[in-house]
Design an enzyme around this catalytic site. Structure first.
Site, PDB file in Angstrom:
ATOM      1  N   ASP A 230      42.478  50.546   4.190  1.00  0.00           N
ATOM      2  CA  ASP A 230      42.451  51.788   4.958  1.00  0.00           C
ATOM      3  C   ASP A 230      43.143  51.544   6.290  1.00  0.00           C
ATOM      4  O   ASP A 230      43.700  50.465   6.526  1.00  0.00           O
ATOM      5  CB  ASP A 230      41.015  52.283   5.160  1.00  0.00           C
ATOM      6  CG  ASP A 230      40.922  53.802   5.088  1.00  0.00           C
ATOM      7  OD1 ASP A 230      41.532  54.468   5.953  1.00  0.00           O
ATOM      8  OD2 ASP A 230      40.270  54.321   4.173  1.00  0.00           O
ATOM      9  N   HIS A 300      46.259  56.800   4.864  1.00  0.00           N
ATOM     10  CA  HIS A 300      45.335  55.713   5.204  1.00  0.00           C
ATOM     11  C   HIS A 300      46.058  54.371   5.141  1.00  0.00           C
ATOM     12  O   HIS A 300      45.539  53.385   4.598  1.00  0.00           O
ATOM     13  CB  HIS A 300      44.118  55.736   4.285  1.00  0.00           C
ATOM     14  CG  HIS A 300      43.230  56.924   4.502  1.00  0.00           C
ATOM     15  ND1 HIS A 300      42.550  57.140   5.676  1.00  0.00           N
ATOM     16  CD2 HIS A 300      42.950  57.982   3.702  1.00  0.00           C
ATOM     17  CE1 HIS A 300      41.870  58.273   5.590  1.00  0.00           C
ATOM     18  NE2 HIS A 300      42.105  58.810   4.412  1.00  0.00           N
ATOM     19  N   ASP A 365      44.111  60.754  -0.632  1.00  0.00           N
ATOM     20  CA  ASP A 365      43.450  61.778   0.181  1.00  0.00           C
ATOM     21  C   ASP A 365      43.954  61.764   1.611  1.00  0.00           C
ATOM     22  O   ASP A 365      44.498  60.767   2.099  1.00  0.00           O
ATOM     23  CB  ASP A 365      41.946  61.544   0.180  1.00  0.00           C
ATOM     24  CG  ASP A 365      41.577  60.246   0.870  1.00  0.00           C
ATOM     25  OD1 ASP A 365      40.771  60.274   1.798  1.00  0.00           O
ATOM     26  OD2 ASP A 365      42.122  59.194   0.474  1.00  0.00           O
ATOM     27  N   GLU A 366      43.736  62.871   2.289  1.00  0.00           N
ATOM     28  CA  GLU A 366      43.939  62.993   3.729  1.00  0.00           C
ATOM     29  C   GLU A 366      45.268  62.409   4.199  1.00  0.00           C
ATOM     30  O   GLU A 366      45.347  61.730   5.225  1.00  0.00           O
ATOM     31  CB  GLU A 366      42.769  62.330   4.477  1.00  0.00           C
ATOM     32  CG  GLU A 366      41.451  63.029   4.219  1.00  0.00           C
ATOM     33  CD  GLU A 366      40.270  62.371   4.915  1.00  0.00           C
ATOM     34  OE1 GLU A 366      39.310  63.079   5.210  1.00  0.00           O
ATOM     35  OE2 GLU A 366      40.320  61.150   5.151  1.00  0.00           O
ATOM     36  N   TRP A 508      30.697  55.343   2.984  1.00  0.00           N
ATOM     37  CA  TRP A 508      31.667  55.026   4.033  1.00  0.00           C
ATOM     38  C   TRP A 508      30.911  54.370   5.170  1.00  0.00           C
ATOM     39  O   TRP A 508      29.793  54.769   5.507  1.00  0.00           O
ATOM     40  CB  TRP A 508      32.373  56.298   4.495  1.00  0.00           C
ATOM     41  CG  TRP A 508      32.974  57.061   3.361  1.00  0.00           C
ATOM     42  CD1 TRP A 508      32.498  58.206   2.779  1.00  0.00           C
ATOM     43  CD2 TRP A 508      34.162  56.711   2.637  1.00  0.00           C
ATOM     44  NE1 TRP A 508      33.314  58.585   1.744  1.00  0.00           N
ATOM     45  CE2 TRP A 508      34.342  57.695   1.630  1.00  0.00           C
ATOM     46  CE3 TRP A 508      35.083  55.675   2.736  1.00  0.00           C
ATOM     47  CZ2 TRP A 508      35.408  57.659   0.738  1.00  0.00           C
ATOM     48  CZ3 TRP A 508      36.144  55.636   1.849  1.00  0.00           C
ATOM     49  CH2 TRP A 508      36.302  56.617   0.865  1.00  0.00           C
TER      50      TRP A 508
END
Length: 804
Positions: A230, A300, A365-366, A508
């Site tokens: 990440d 990420h 994601d994101e 998380w």
């Protein structure tokens, strides 16, 4: 701040002893009828404590598919042998695992030996590939003469052994025991029964990961989703690209947490060598757990780009980024050039060599598209590929990675954003986290679906609003909410529901710095989810689950596994009255009975049962504990008040947030006394990232002369992406202060508590200021006027005090 990822008083580690759920002679159906009929809100009458001698059949968790009670009981003790066929090494492996687990709790290990004829009083493990049951199914027969577990696969045999182990350890004792005669026919409802652990934000050692795997095995969970990369860390060694771990695996933590006692920056590092990865994968496989690695892309990616800047959007980046010490949504994306794909596919080649899993998770994601939008090179790439926009580019990116994984015979898994921008590889599996929409769309398009919705199955959310709740996110996510999770999302028809292959809890760890905090977040909510994904939905029974949870919590105690008692902990509310104080005792679930003492001693099974609010004089010292079947379900909770002023004290957890969204319970970056490093007790502060503002509702102000507030500050290490411009700051006029406003937060301050004494403190600081003479009941609003949002100021607690 990204909704999927996360942006104290001493942590309450609870390890309780438990006993029987029902009398041994009662059948399971009768026990379930009793549990259903029993009111959960009112505590039961006091019962004398009984010393349990044997395990009730319902002690298995998750609940078996079918149970038939038998006659008599099986004597299980040090003399018990575990027999296996000489030509079945898989059965022997299961037998040895069973013996080790029995040793850990009962203090003896049954001898595992080859079967020769009929062995009375033994546990027989039998593999039979011709059995007409599922691949993970088992049959457990227990009679007076012994026990037999039958399965067609080693996995099924393993799960049967776990059930027998639970029955053999349900009384919480050591030495010999007896197990009620019964027949269990059992099989899982879903094939993906998972847990995701994020080790990128806070690294967990190999031994800690193995401890989690052991806990998963005891719950018959079979998929460990390992979030390895990440923005804040790259945790896996890649031989071809060593800087990914060497550089990407280190960062300086934000604030005081990133400095040593001399104030010098300290690197926070950690990654797994490939040898360690193989060790963990083998350890998991021995427990029939598949390890699914996650390598995040295209977003990420900041830690990877810090290691190899050429992977980033080069015509936008002015310099290589550092590995991030911030939580939230970052804008660093991999560029879509061939050279970058060569690196990413090279990484995945090493990953698939380490992980035999059919599934490889690539994140997806994101992926904030800001840098792609600003890059002429990326825009030219979009045009040359004939794509519509950046979302379509991400779809193309995911498709290209998926094709590479297919050359290895692997299946791509991604978060539900991989559905955006175009068609997915037909074999791709979608992990739906943003509510139900991703699951519905994926199922309609013919993709397998794994349910992992935010709020519903995220384990980083707080479990209560208690003063001693550890750090986490809000709103509260309770044990009951996990147990009530529905595996068929609303709007999904029966055919589409066949695409749901299972579910998982996601942990998380932005706000779970220590392994103890990880454990407290996992259990017992993970235990509830294990039942949701294993047991038939039509038999789900909340009260019966709680009864079976009691011996499970006792196992955690014996194995020294911390867990949260938030569902059963006693909350003490005390208000002033003519006699001194009116005390109300409650718990989140109402399960069991609350016992209390007012002399400062800890309650036991003979202490008075709480039935109605107490009238008590000051000074007050109340200690309360929840009991079931004579055994404590929670840690004792103490409430002390010397004067009426103490009754007015409210912690930040008990104050009301001025707005919804971005409410967190943050662990302070230094100890309460300001000490740096990992030593010392840290406060957990409830605060809103957009508008740090609190309301003390209905404050009784008659006779109040001063206000006392304990405050702390934490670094504002949060990237809120498009919400950054919403952050509220208030001018320091003339100096930074905590302002108190009456009734409405827009009113002028009635008091200001200067922050000067706290400005140089890394810990908590007590402030005090006079209030104007007021009467009656009013809301008090608290805001920090410092002229900036970094550091983030937060309340720890406030109290109202009369004139001396």
């Amino acid at each position: 701040m990204k909704p999927r990822h996360r942006v104290a008083p001493p942590v309450r580690t609870v390890l309780v002893h438990a006993g029987l759920a029902c009398a041994l002679v009662a059948a399971l159906a009768a026990c379930e009828r009793k549990a259903t009929a029993e009111p959960t809100a009112a505590p039961a009458a006091a019962q004398p404590a009984a010393q349990p001698r044997s395990a009730h059949p319902s002690a298995i968790l998750p609940r078996p598919a079918r149970f038939v009670p038998g006659q008599g009981a099986f004597a299980f003790g040090p003399q018990t042998a575990v027999t296996v066929a000489a030509d079945q090494p898989g059965a022997r492996r299961v037998g040895e695992f069973f013996a080790q687990r029995v040793q850990a709790l009962r203090g003896f290990a049954p001898k595992v030996q080859d079967k020769s004829g009929e062995a009375k009083g033994a546990v027989e493990l039998a593999l039979d590939p011709k059995l007409p049951i599922g691949e993970e199914a088992y049959v457990l027969d227990i009679g007076q003469g012994g026990a037999k577990i039958s399965a067609r696969s080693e996995a099924g045999l393993f799960y049967g052994a776990v059930s027998l182990w639970q029955l053999a350890t349900a009384d919480g004792g050591q030495g010999a025991t007896v197990i009620a005669a019964q027949r269990i026919e059992d099989a899982p409802a879903y094939r993906w029964r998972g847990l995701m652990l994020d080790v990128a934000r806070h690294f967990r050692s190999v031994d800690e990961v193995k401890a989690v795997l052991d806990q998963m095995a005891s719950l018959k969970l079979n998929t460990f989703h390992w979030h390895l990369t990440d923005d804040q860390g790259w945790r896996i060694e890649i031989k071809k690209y060593p800087r990914l771990a060497e550089v990407g695996g280190c960062r300086v933590r934000a604030g005081a947490n990133g400095r040593d006692a001399q104030g010098k920056p300290v690197q926070y590092c950690g990654y797994y060598t490939q040898e360690q990865i193989r060790d963990v994968v083998a350890y998991a496989a021995a427990r029939h757990i598949n390890v699914v690695p996650e390598i995040e892309m295209p977003g990420h990616a900041q830690a990877a780009i810090a290691a190899y800047p050429s992977l980033g959007v080069g015509d936008v980046l002015k310099q290589a980024p550092k590995v991030s010490s911030d939580w939230g949504v970052h804008t660093y994306l991999f560029n879509p050039e061939d050279e970058t794909f060569a690196v990413l596919t090279g990484v995945l080649d090493e990953v698939v060599a380490l992980f035999p899993s059919k599934y490889i998770h690539i994140g997806g994601d994101e992926a904030a598209k800001d840098q792609w939008q600003a890059s002429p090179l990326v825009q030219a790439k979009i045009k040359s590929l004939g794509l519509k926009d950046e979302a379509a580019l991400q779809s193309w990116f995911v498709g290209r990675i998926g094709q590479h994984l297919e050359t290895h015979g692997r299946t791509l898994v991604g978060w539900d954003e991989i559905l955006e921008g175009g068609a997915l590889p037909a074999s791709a599996t979608v992990m739906s986290w943003r509510g139900d929409a991703g699951a519905l769309e994926a199922a309609r398009k013919g993709h397998d679906v794994i349910l992992a919705p935010d709020r519903k199955l995220y384990l980083d959310y707080a479990q209560s609003e208690r003063d001693d709740e550890p750090s986490g996110r809000f709103p509260v996510s309770t044990l009951r909410a996990f147990y009530d999770f529905q595996m068929t999302p609303p709007g999904m028809d029966a055919q589409q529901a066949q695409r749901v292959i299972g579910a998982q809890g996601n942990l998380w760890v932005e706000h779970k710095r220590t392994f103890e905090l990880v454990q407290l977040a996992l259990h017992p909510r993970l235990d509830a989810l294990a039942e949701v994904v294993w047991s038939p939905a039509q038999g789900r029974d909340w009260n019966d689950f709680q009864r079976r949870l009691v011996p499970q919590l006792a196992r955690y105690k014996a194995l020294k596994t911390p867990y949260s008692d938030a569902a059963y902990a006693v909350d003490v509310q005390a208000e002033p009255d003519a006699a001194g104080a009116r005390v109300t005792l409650t718990s989140q679930t109402g399960f069991g009975e609350i016992r209390y003492r007012t002399d400062g001693g800890e309650p036991d099974a003979s202490s008075p049962v709480y039935t109605q609010p107490l009238q008590a004089p000051l000074p007050l010292d109340v200690v309360a504990t929840t009991f079931f079947d004579g055994h404590a379900l929670s840690a004792p909770h103490r409430y002390r008040a010397q004067t009426a002023a103490d009754l007015s004290e409210r912690s930040s957890a008990k104050l009301k947030a001025c707005r919804e969204g971005y409410n967190l319970r943050l662990e302070d970056d230094a100890a309460r006394d300001g000490r740096l490093g990992d030593s010392g007790t840290r406060a957990a502060l409830t605060v809103n990232l957009i508008d740090p503002c609190w309301i003390y509702p209905a404050a009784k102000l008659d006779g109040v002369a001063t206000l006392r507030a304990t405050v702390g500050q934490v670094p504002y290490n949060f990237q809120l992406w498009h919400d950054t411009d919403q952050i509220v700051t208030r001018k320091a006029e003339p100096d930074a202060a905590l302002e108190v406003r009456l009734n409405d937060c827009k009113n002028a301050p009635i008091a200001r508590l200067p922050l000067k004494p706290a400005l140089t403190s890394d810990g908590l600081t007590v402030l005090e200021a006079p209030l104007p003479k007021l009467s009656g009941t009013h809301d008090l609003c608290f805001v920090f006027a410092s002229g900036r949002h970094d550091p983030l100021w937060a309340l720890d607690r406030v109290s109202l005090r009369a004139a001396p």
